[in-house]
Motif scaffolding. Structure first.
Motif, PDB file in Angstrom:
ATOM      1  N   HIS A  53       1.490  -0.348  16.036  1.00  0.00           N
ATOM      2  CA  HIS A  53       2.721  -0.957  15.536  1.00  0.00           C
ATOM      3  C   HIS A  53       3.908  -0.002  15.634  1.00  0.00           C
ATOM      4  CE1 HIS A  53      -0.005  -3.989  14.027  1.00  0.00           C
ATOM      5  NE2 HIS A  53       1.043  -4.762  13.860  1.00  0.00           N
ATOM      6  N   ARG A  54       3.687   1.252  15.312  1.00  0.00           N
ATOM      7  CA  ARG A  54       4.788   2.231  15.414  1.00  0.00           C
ATOM      8  C   ARG A  54       5.244   2.392  16.861  1.00  0.00           C
ATOM      9  NH1 ARG A  54       1.975   4.962  10.766  1.00  0.00           N
ATOM     10  NH2 ARG A  54       3.438   4.659   9.039  1.00  0.00           N
ATOM     11  N   GLU A  55       4.287   2.362  17.802  1.00  0.00           N
ATOM     12  CA  GLU A  55       4.630   2.472  19.221  1.00  0.00           C
ATOM     13  C   GLU A  55       5.415   1.256  19.713  1.00  0.00           C
ATOM     14  OE1 GLU A  55       4.231   4.919  21.632  1.00  0.00           O
ATOM     15  OE2 GLU A  55       3.762   6.194  19.912  1.00  0.00           O
ATOM     16  N   LEU A  56       5.295   0.156  19.002  1.00  0.00           N
ATOM     17  CA  LEU A  56       6.076  -1.039  19.335  1.00  0.00           C
ATOM     18  C   LEU A  56       7.560  -0.841  19.023  1.00  0.00           C
ATOM     19  CD1 LEU A  56       3.742  -3.764  17.853  1.00  0.00           C
ATOM     20  CD2 LEU A  56       4.481  -3.664  20.227  1.00  0.00           C
ATOM     21  N   GLY A  57       7.836   0.151  18.185  1.00  0.00           N
ATOM     22  CA  GLY A  57       9.217   0.399  17.799  1.00  0.00           C
ATOM     23  C   GLY A  57       9.617  -0.280  16.505  1.00  0.00           C
ATOM     24  N   VAL A  58       8.642  -0.837  15.782  1.00  0.00           N
ATOM     25  CA  VAL A  58       8.959  -1.427  14.478  1.00  0.00           C
ATOM     26  C   VAL A  58       8.729  -0.373  13.402  1.00  0.00           C
ATOM     27  CG1 VAL A  58       8.364  -3.766  15.212  1.00  0.00           C
ATOM     28  CG2 VAL A  58       6.633  -2.367  14.101  1.00  0.00           C
ATOM     29  N   GLY A  59       9.447  -0.507  12.307  1.00  0.00           N
ATOM     30  CA  GLY A  59       9.222   0.386  11.181  1.00  0.00           C
ATOM     31  C   GLY A  59       7.994  -0.055  10.415  1.00  0.00           C
ATOM     32  N   ILE A  60       7.193   0.908   9.999  1.00  0.00           N
ATOM     33  CA  ILE A  60       6.002   0.619   9.188  1.00  0.00           C
ATOM     34  C   ILE A  60       6.059   1.497   7.956  1.00  0.00           C
ATOM     35  CG2 ILE A  60       3.487   0.847   9.038  1.00  0.00           C
ATOM     36  CD1 ILE A  60       4.169  -1.444  10.799  1.00  0.00           C
ATOM     37  N   ASP A  61       6.053   0.854   6.805  1.00  0.00           N
ATOM     38  CA  ASP A  61       5.959   1.572   5.538  1.00  0.00           C
ATOM     39  C   ASP A  61       4.702   1.040   4.860  1.00  0.00           C
ATOM     40  OD1 ASP A  61       6.387   3.041   3.240  1.00  0.00           O
ATOM     41  OD2 ASP A  61       7.888   1.660   2.444  1.00  0.00           O
ATOM     42  N   ALA A  62       3.646   1.859   4.819  1.00  0.00           N
ATOM     43  CA  ALA A  62       2.363   1.416   4.276  1.00  0.00           C
ATOM     44  C   ALA A  62       1.973   2.292   3.087  1.00  0.00           C
ATOM     45  CB  ALA A  62       1.288   1.483   5.354  1.00  0.00           C
ATOM     46  N   SER A  63       1.259   1.685   2.147  1.00  0.00           N
ATOM     47  CA  SER A  63       0.828   2.417   0.951  1.00  0.00           C
ATOM     48  C   SER A  63      -0.423   3.256   1.209  1.00  0.00           C
ATOM     49  CB  SER A  63       0.599   1.440  -0.212  1.00  0.00           C
ATOM     50  OG  SER A  63      -0.453   0.540   0.087  1.00  0.00           O
ATOM     51  N   ALA A  64      -0.926   3.267   2.447  1.00  0.00           N
ATOM     52  CA  ALA A  64      -2.065   4.100   2.835  1.00  0.00           C
ATOM     53  C   ALA A  64      -1.943   4.423   4.319  1.00  0.00           C
ATOM     54  CB  ALA A  64      -3.389   3.385   2.558  1.00  0.00           C
ATOM     55  N   GLU A  65      -2.612   5.475   4.747  1.00  0.00           N
ATOM     56  CA  GLU A  65      -2.538   5.900   6.141  1.00  0.00           C
ATOM     57  C   GLU A  65      -3.410   5.061   7.055  1.00  0.00           C
ATOM     58  OE1 GLU A  65      -3.165  10.096   6.618  1.00  0.00           O
ATOM     59  OE2 GLU A  65      -1.750  10.575   5.020  1.00  0.00           O
ATOM     60  N   ARG A  66      -4.302   4.265   6.471  1.00  0.00           N
ATOM     61  CA  ARG A  66      -5.249   3.464   7.247  1.00  0.00           C
ATOM     62  C   ARG A  66      -5.353   2.075   6.611  1.00  0.00           C
ATOM     63  NH1 ARG A  66      -8.783   5.291  10.858  1.00  0.00           N
ATOM     64  NH2 ARG A  66     -10.666   4.099  11.267  1.00  0.00           N
ATOM     65  N   ASP A  70      -5.904  -4.697   0.276  1.00  0.00           N
ATOM     66  CA  ASP A  70      -4.906  -4.469  -0.776  1.00  0.00           C
ATOM     67  C   ASP A  70      -3.861  -3.409  -0.446  1.00  0.00           C
ATOM     68  OD1 ASP A  70      -5.809  -6.484  -2.494  1.00  0.00           O
ATOM     69  OD2 ASP A  70      -7.316  -5.160  -3.363  1.00  0.00           O
ATOM     70  N   VAL A  71      -3.869  -2.869   0.758  1.00  0.00           N
ATOM     71  CA  VAL A  71      -2.809  -1.946   1.174  1.00  0.00           C
ATOM     72  C   VAL A  71      -1.550  -2.766   1.439  1.00  0.00           C
ATOM     73  CG1 VAL A  71      -2.020  -0.398   3.027  1.00  0.00           C
ATOM     74  CG2 VAL A  71      -4.334  -0.171   2.098  1.00  0.00           C
ATOM     75  N   ASP A  72      -0.441  -2.350   0.860  1.00  0.00           N
ATOM     76  CA  ASP A  72       0.842  -3.011   1.107  1.00  0.00           C
ATOM     77  C   ASP A  72       1.497  -2.403   2.334  1.00  0.00           C
ATOM     78  OD1 ASP A  72       0.705  -4.777  -1.032  1.00  0.00           O
ATOM     79  OD2 ASP A  72       1.660  -3.382  -2.411  1.00  0.00           O
ATOM     80  N   VAL A  73       2.036  -3.273   3.180  1.00  0.00           N
ATOM     81  CA  VAL A  73       2.684  -2.856   4.423  1.00  0.00           C
ATOM     82  C   VAL A  73       3.999  -3.614   4.533  1.00  0.00           C
ATOM     83  CG1 VAL A  73       2.484  -2.748   6.941  1.00  0.00           C
ATOM     84  CG2 VAL A  73       0.423  -2.616   5.536  1.00  0.00           C
ATOM     85  N   THR A  74       5.084  -2.893   4.781  1.00  0.00           N
ATOM     86  CA  THR A  74       6.351  -3.543   5.074  1.00  0.00           C
ATOM     87  C   THR A  74       6.723  -3.198   6.507  1.00  0.00           C
ATOM     88  OG1 THR A  74       7.091  -3.472   2.785  1.00  0.00           O
ATOM     89  CG2 THR A  74       8.796  -3.758   4.460  1.00  0.00           C
ATOM     90  N   VAL A  75       6.873  -4.230   7.315  1.00  0.00           N
ATOM     91  CA  VAL A  75       7.291  -4.080   8.706  1.00  0.00           C
ATOM     92  C   VAL A  75       8.796  -4.300   8.734  1.00  0.00           C
ATOM     93  CG1 VAL A  75       7.021  -4.969  11.053  1.00  0.00           C
ATOM     94  CG2 VAL A  75       5.065  -4.980   9.486  1.00  0.00           C
ATOM     95  N   THR A  76       9.518  -3.399   9.378  1.00  0.00           N
ATOM     96  CA  THR A  76      10.967  -3.535   9.494  1.00  0.00           C
ATOM     97  C   THR A  76      11.316  -3.762  10.959  1.00  0.00           C
ATOM     98  OG1 THR A  76      11.266  -2.061   7.617  1.00  0.00           O
ATOM     99  CG2 THR A  76      13.197  -2.465   8.987  1.00  0.00           C
ATOM    100  N   LEU A  77      12.025  -4.848  11.207  1.00  0.00           N
ATOM    101  CA  LEU A  77      12.428  -5.212  12.561  1.00  0.00           C
ATOM    102  C   LEU A  77      13.911  -4.957  12.742  1.00  0.00           C
ATOM    103  CD1 LEU A  77      10.546  -8.619  12.579  1.00  0.00           C
ATOM    104  CD2 LEU A  77       9.770  -6.488  13.626  1.00  0.00           C
ATOM    105  N   ALA A  78      14.243  -4.278  13.815  1.00  0.00           N
ATOM    106  CA  ALA A  78      15.639  -3.977  14.146  1.00  0.00           C
ATOM    107  C   ALA A  78      16.353  -3.236  13.022  1.00  0.00           C
ATOM    108  CB  ALA A  78      16.379  -5.265  14.522  1.00  0.00           C
ATOM    109  N   GLY A  79      15.599  -2.554  12.180  1.00  0.00           N
ATOM    110  CA  GLY A  79      16.178  -1.797  11.087  1.00  0.00           C
ATOM    111  C   GLY A  79      16.786  -2.646   9.988  1.00  0.00           C
ATOM    112  N   VAL A  80      16.668  -3.965  10.109  1.00  0.00           N
ATOM    113  CA  VAL A  80      17.344  -4.870   9.178  1.00  0.00           C
ATOM    114  C   VAL A  80      16.375  -5.823   8.478  1.00  0.00           C
ATOM    115  CG1 VAL A  80      19.098  -6.674   9.008  1.00  0.00           C
ATOM    116  CG2 VAL A  80      19.418  -4.801  10.614  1.00  0.00           C
ATOM    117  N   ILE A  81      15.547  -6.492   9.243  1.00  0.00           N
ATOM    118  CA  ILE A  81      14.657  -7.511   8.685  1.00  0.00           C
ATOM    119  C   ILE A  81      13.408  -6.834   8.137  1.00  0.00           C
ATOM    120  CG2 ILE A  81      13.263  -9.552   9.178  1.00  0.00           C
ATOM    121  CD1 ILE A  81      15.297 -10.193  11.404  1.00  0.00           C
ATOM    122  N   LYS A  82      13.190  -6.986   6.834  1.00  0.00           N
ATOM    123  CA  LYS A  82      12.011  -6.415   6.188  1.00  0.00           C
ATOM    124  C   LYS A  82      10.995  -7.529   5.950  1.00  0.00           C
ATOM    125  CE  LYS A  82      14.199  -2.439   4.111  1.00  0.00           C
ATOM    126  NZ  LYS A  82      13.731  -1.514   5.099  1.00  0.00           N
ATOM    127  N   ALA A  83       9.745  -7.237   6.327  1.00  0.00           N
ATOM    128  CA  ALA A  83       8.684  -8.223   6.234  1.00  0.00           C
ATOM    129  C   ALA A  83       7.526  -7.653   5.408  1.00  0.00           C
ATOM    130  CB  ALA A  83       8.222  -8.597   7.642  1.00  0.00           C
TER     131      ALA A  83
END
Length: 172
Positions: A53-66, A70-83
């Motif tokens: 996912h990081r290589e795709l160029g999207v932002g990844i903010d995850a509550s764990a490295e793997r 129950d791990v929370d993940v927020t994907v950020t698209l174009a630096g604006v849209i948070k998912a």
């Protein structure tokens, strides 16, 4: 797992082959990644650690490295849209590995998406991206068919990026 946090009812539904709840759109994209056990192991690691996912160029903010349930993940698209999403389940078997996440409040879509790496009997390694979704935000609804096209393009790009990460094994 806090089921009440998800924005849809059929949590874990991507684990049922071909399942799509009424009112949702299915997506299924399968990409050949390469061949052999080293390719499989590399692909699995890239998927489970967010590297693909990081290589795709999207932002990844995850509550764990793997990836793990129950791990929370927020994907950020174009630096604006948070998912915001949460991992629903993981798969770690000798020939299959991956994870699925479900949407949380604030995600532009509502539904679930699975990223699964498989190694078939002939040694071929595949990435399957399966999902069911429907728009949750006004701009996702307004996008109509273009939104669906972007989702499919994203799934195809996942396969292309993962294939590139695994191709580096033979160049090395």
């Amino acid at each position: 797992m806090r089921l009440e946090d998800f924005t849809y009812d059929d949590v874990g539904g991507t684990g049922r082959v071909g399942f799509c709840p009424p009112g949702f759109r299915p997506m299924h994209v399968r990409t050949r990644i390469g061949e052999g056990e080293p390719c499989f192991r590399r692909a699995v690691e890239a998927v489970l650690t967010w590297e693909m996912h990081r290589e795709l160029g999207v932002g990844i903010d995850a509550s764990a490295e793997r990836a793990a349930p129950d791990v929370d993940v927020t994907v950020t698209l174009a630096g604006v849209i948070k998912a915001p999403c949460r991992i629903v389940y993981t798969v770690e078997e000798p020939r299959r590995a991956g994870w699925a996440y479900g949407t949380l409040t604030g995600h532009p879509e509502c539904g679930e998406e699975l990223f699964l790496v498989e190694r078939t009997g002939d040694g071929t390694v595949w990435l399957t991206v399966s999902a069911f979704s429907r728009p949750a935000k006004w701009f996702a609804r307004a996008g109509g068919p273009a939104t669906r096209g972007l989702q499919n393009a994203y799934a195809r790009r996942c396969g292309k990026v993962l294939r590139g990460l695994c191709a580096a094994l033979s160049e090395g």
